[in-house]
Motif scaffolding. Sequence first.
Motif, PDB file in Angstrom:
ATOM      1  N   SER A  33       0.834  -1.211   0.000  1.00 26.00           N
ATOM      2  CA  SER A  33       0.000   0.000   0.000  1.00 26.00           C
ATOM      3  C   SER A  33       0.863   1.254   0.000  1.00 26.00           C
ATOM      4  N   TYR A  34       1.928   1.224   0.791  1.00 28.92           N
ATOM      5  CA  TYR A  34       2.831   2.367   0.861  1.00 28.92           C
ATOM      6  C   TYR A  34       3.503   2.599  -0.502  1.00 28.92           C
ATOM      7  N   LEU A  35       3.948   1.517  -1.138  1.00 28.61           N
ATOM      8  CA  LEU A  35       4.563   1.633  -2.459  1.00 28.61           C
ATOM      9  C   LEU A  35       3.578   2.213  -3.474  1.00 28.61           C
ATOM     10  N   ALA A  36       2.329   1.757  -3.443  1.00 29.85           N
ATOM     11  CA  ALA A  36       1.307   2.298  -4.350  1.00 29.85           C
ATOM     12  C   ALA A  36       1.115   3.789  -4.092  1.00 29.85           C
ATOM     13  N   GLY A  37       1.159   4.179  -2.818  1.00 30.56           N
ATOM     14  CA  GLY A  37       1.037   5.597  -2.468  1.00 30.56           C
ATOM     15  C   GLY A  37       2.187   6.426  -3.030  1.00 30.56           C
ATOM     16  N   ILE A  38       3.408   5.898  -2.945  1.00 31.96           N
ATOM     17  CA  ILE A  38       4.563   6.608  -3.509  1.00 31.96           C
ATOM     18  C   ILE A  38       4.385   6.772  -5.017  1.00 31.96           C
ATOM     19  N   ILE A  39       3.968   5.702  -5.669  1.00 33.18           N
ATOM     20  CA  ILE A  39       3.758   5.753  -7.121  1.00 33.18           C
ATOM     21  C   ILE A  39       2.765   6.861  -7.465  1.00 33.18           C
ATOM     22  N   ASN A  40       1.653   6.899  -6.746  1.00 31.73           N
ATOM     23  CA  ASN A  40       0.632   7.917  -7.019  1.00 31.73           C
ATOM     24  C   ASN A  40       1.118   9.326  -6.675  1.00 31.73           C
ATOM     25  N   THR A  77      13.923   4.569  -2.455  1.00 27.50           N
ATOM     26  CA  THR A  77      14.462   5.390  -1.373  1.00 27.50           C
ATOM     27  C   THR A  77      13.422   5.627  -0.286  1.00 27.50           C
ATOM     28  N   ASN A  78      12.237   6.070  -0.691  1.00 32.32           N
ATOM     29  CA  ASN A  78      11.194   6.373   0.294  1.00 32.32           C
ATOM     30  C   ASN A  78      10.704   5.139   1.034  1.00 32.32           C
ATOM     31  N   SER A  79      10.586   4.017   0.321  1.00 28.77           N
ATOM     32  CA  SER A  79      10.086   2.809   0.991  1.00 28.77           C
ATOM     33  C   SER A  79      11.127   2.223   1.945  1.00 28.77           C
ATOM     34  N   SER A  80      12.403   2.251   1.581  1.00 26.32           N
ATOM     35  CA  SER A  80      13.414   1.718   2.502  1.00 26.32           C
ATOM     36  C   SER A  80      13.503   2.595   3.751  1.00 26.32           C
ATOM     37  N   LYS A  81      13.379   3.901   3.578  1.00 24.98           N
ATOM     38  CA  LYS A  81      13.368   4.809   4.734  1.00 24.98           C
ATOM     39  C   LYS A  81      12.179   4.490   5.638  1.00 24.98           C
ATOM     40  N   TRP A  82      11.011   4.285   5.046  1.00 21.66           N
ATOM     41  CA  TRP A  82       9.794   3.969   5.794  1.00 21.66           C
ATOM     42  C   TRP A  82       9.935   2.648   6.551  1.00 21.66           C
ATOM     43  N   ILE A  83      10.482   1.637   5.893  1.00 22.46           N
ATOM     44  CA  ILE A  83      10.692   0.336   6.546  1.00 22.46           C
ATOM     45  C   ILE A  83      11.625   0.488   7.741  1.00 22.46           C
ATOM     46  N   ASN A  84      12.708   1.225   7.565  1.00 18.19           N
ATOM     47  CA  ASN A  84      13.671   1.422   8.650  1.00 18.19           C
ATOM     48  C   ASN A  84      13.084   2.241   9.793  1.00 18.19           C
ATOM     49  N   GLU A  85      12.355   3.305   9.480  1.00 16.30           N
ATOM     50  CA  GLU A  85      11.746   4.141  10.523  1.00 16.30           C
ATOM     51  C   GLU A  85      10.724   3.374  11.350  1.00 16.30           C
ATOM     52  N   ASN A  86      10.056   2.413  10.728  1.00 13.58           N
ATOM     53  CA  ASN A  86       9.032   1.635  11.426  1.00 13.58           C
ATOM     54  C   ASN A  86       9.574   0.331  12.020  1.00 13.58           C
ATOM     55  N   HIS A  87      10.865   0.080  11.837  1.00 11.94           N
ATOM     56  CA  HIS A  87      11.532  -1.102  12.418  1.00 11.94           C
ATOM     57  C   HIS A  87      10.809  -2.406  12.071  1.00 11.94           C
ATOM     58  N   PHE A  88      10.421  -2.534  10.799  1.00 14.27           N
ATOM     59  CA  PHE A  88       9.743  -3.752  10.360  1.00 14.27           C
ATOM     60  C   PHE A  88      10.694  -4.937  10.245  1.00 14.27           C
ATOM     61  N   VAL A  89      11.979  -4.674  10.110  1.00 15.44           N
ATOM     62  CA  VAL A  89      12.969  -5.744  10.019  1.00 15.44           C
ATOM     63  C   VAL A  89      14.100  -5.463  10.999  1.00 15.44           C
ATOM     64  N   LYS A  90      14.804  -6.518  11.386  1.00 15.13           N
ATOM     65  CA  LYS A  90      15.971  -6.347  12.245  1.00 15.13           C
ATOM     66  C   LYS A  90      17.114  -5.779  11.418  1.00 15.13           C
ATOM     67  N   GLY A  91      17.853  -4.871  11.987  1.00 20.46           N
ATOM     68  CA  GLY A  91      18.973  -4.284  11.265  1.00 20.46           C
ATOM     69  C   GLY A  91      18.509  -3.260  10.258  1.00 20.46           C
ATOM     70  N   HIS A  92      19.405  -2.928   9.339  1.00 26.48           N
ATOM     71  CA  HIS A  92      19.133  -1.902   8.336  1.00 26.48           C
ATOM     72  C   HIS A  92      18.590  -2.543   7.059  1.00 26.48           C
ATOM     73  N   PHE A  93      17.459  -2.032   6.582  1.00 31.47           N
ATOM     74  CA  PHE A  93      16.847  -2.533   5.354  1.00 31.47           C
ATOM     75  C   PHE A  93      17.304  -1.702   4.167  1.00 31.47           C
ATOM     76  N   SER A  94      17.548  -2.360   3.039  1.00 32.15           N
ATOM     77  CA  SER A  94      17.752  -1.652   1.771  1.00 32.15           C
ATOM     78  C   SER A  94      17.424  -2.581   0.609  1.00 32.15           C
ATOM     79  N   TRP A  95      17.148  -1.963  -0.523  1.00 24.50           N
ATOM     80  CA  TRP A  95      16.876  -2.690  -1.762  1.00 24.50           C
ATOM     81  C   TRP A  95      18.191  -2.901  -2.498  1.00 24.50           C
TER      82      TRP A  95
END
Length: 153
Positions: A33-40, A77-95
């Motif tokens: 949903s977040y990715l779709a929002g960025i696209i829009n 960029t925006n989605s990886s920042k969002w994932i990291n800010e919300n701590h959805f994964v352990k450690g640092h997330f990136s694509w």
Amino acid sequence: MANTYTQINIHAVFCVKRRENIITLNFSDQLYSYLAGIINKTGNYSLAVNGYRDHVHAFFELNPSLALSDVMRDIKTNSSKWINENHFVKGHFSWQKGYGAFSYSRSQRNNVIKYIMNQEKHHSRKTFREEYLELLEKFEIPFEDNYIFEFFE
């Protein structure tokens, strides 16, 4: 742009760095949903976003005044920042660096949407590597193994 009429349907594919299986059920729906929002928000029109554990498929109408590379940069960029800010994964997330992008005609849209929305079922039969290489071959895109995603299957 006045007098400019387009329909540029783009199917983009990108994956998690080191191909880790970390897109889990606890946040995957929110992510898509977040990715779709960025696209829009970037002036494009989201048609379908889904994925499976280590990669994402995004299908959207590309705004003709935007470069695909800029849109993909913003999405990742925006989605990886969002994932990291919300701590959805352990450690640092990136694509991973790069992405695949494929264009489709209007008549193919429904099939592409169904394909993207059925990723879990699709990957019960086929690995991401098989899927991605199939897309490159289908679209007759020459590639070098050194420059495609890291595959750890």
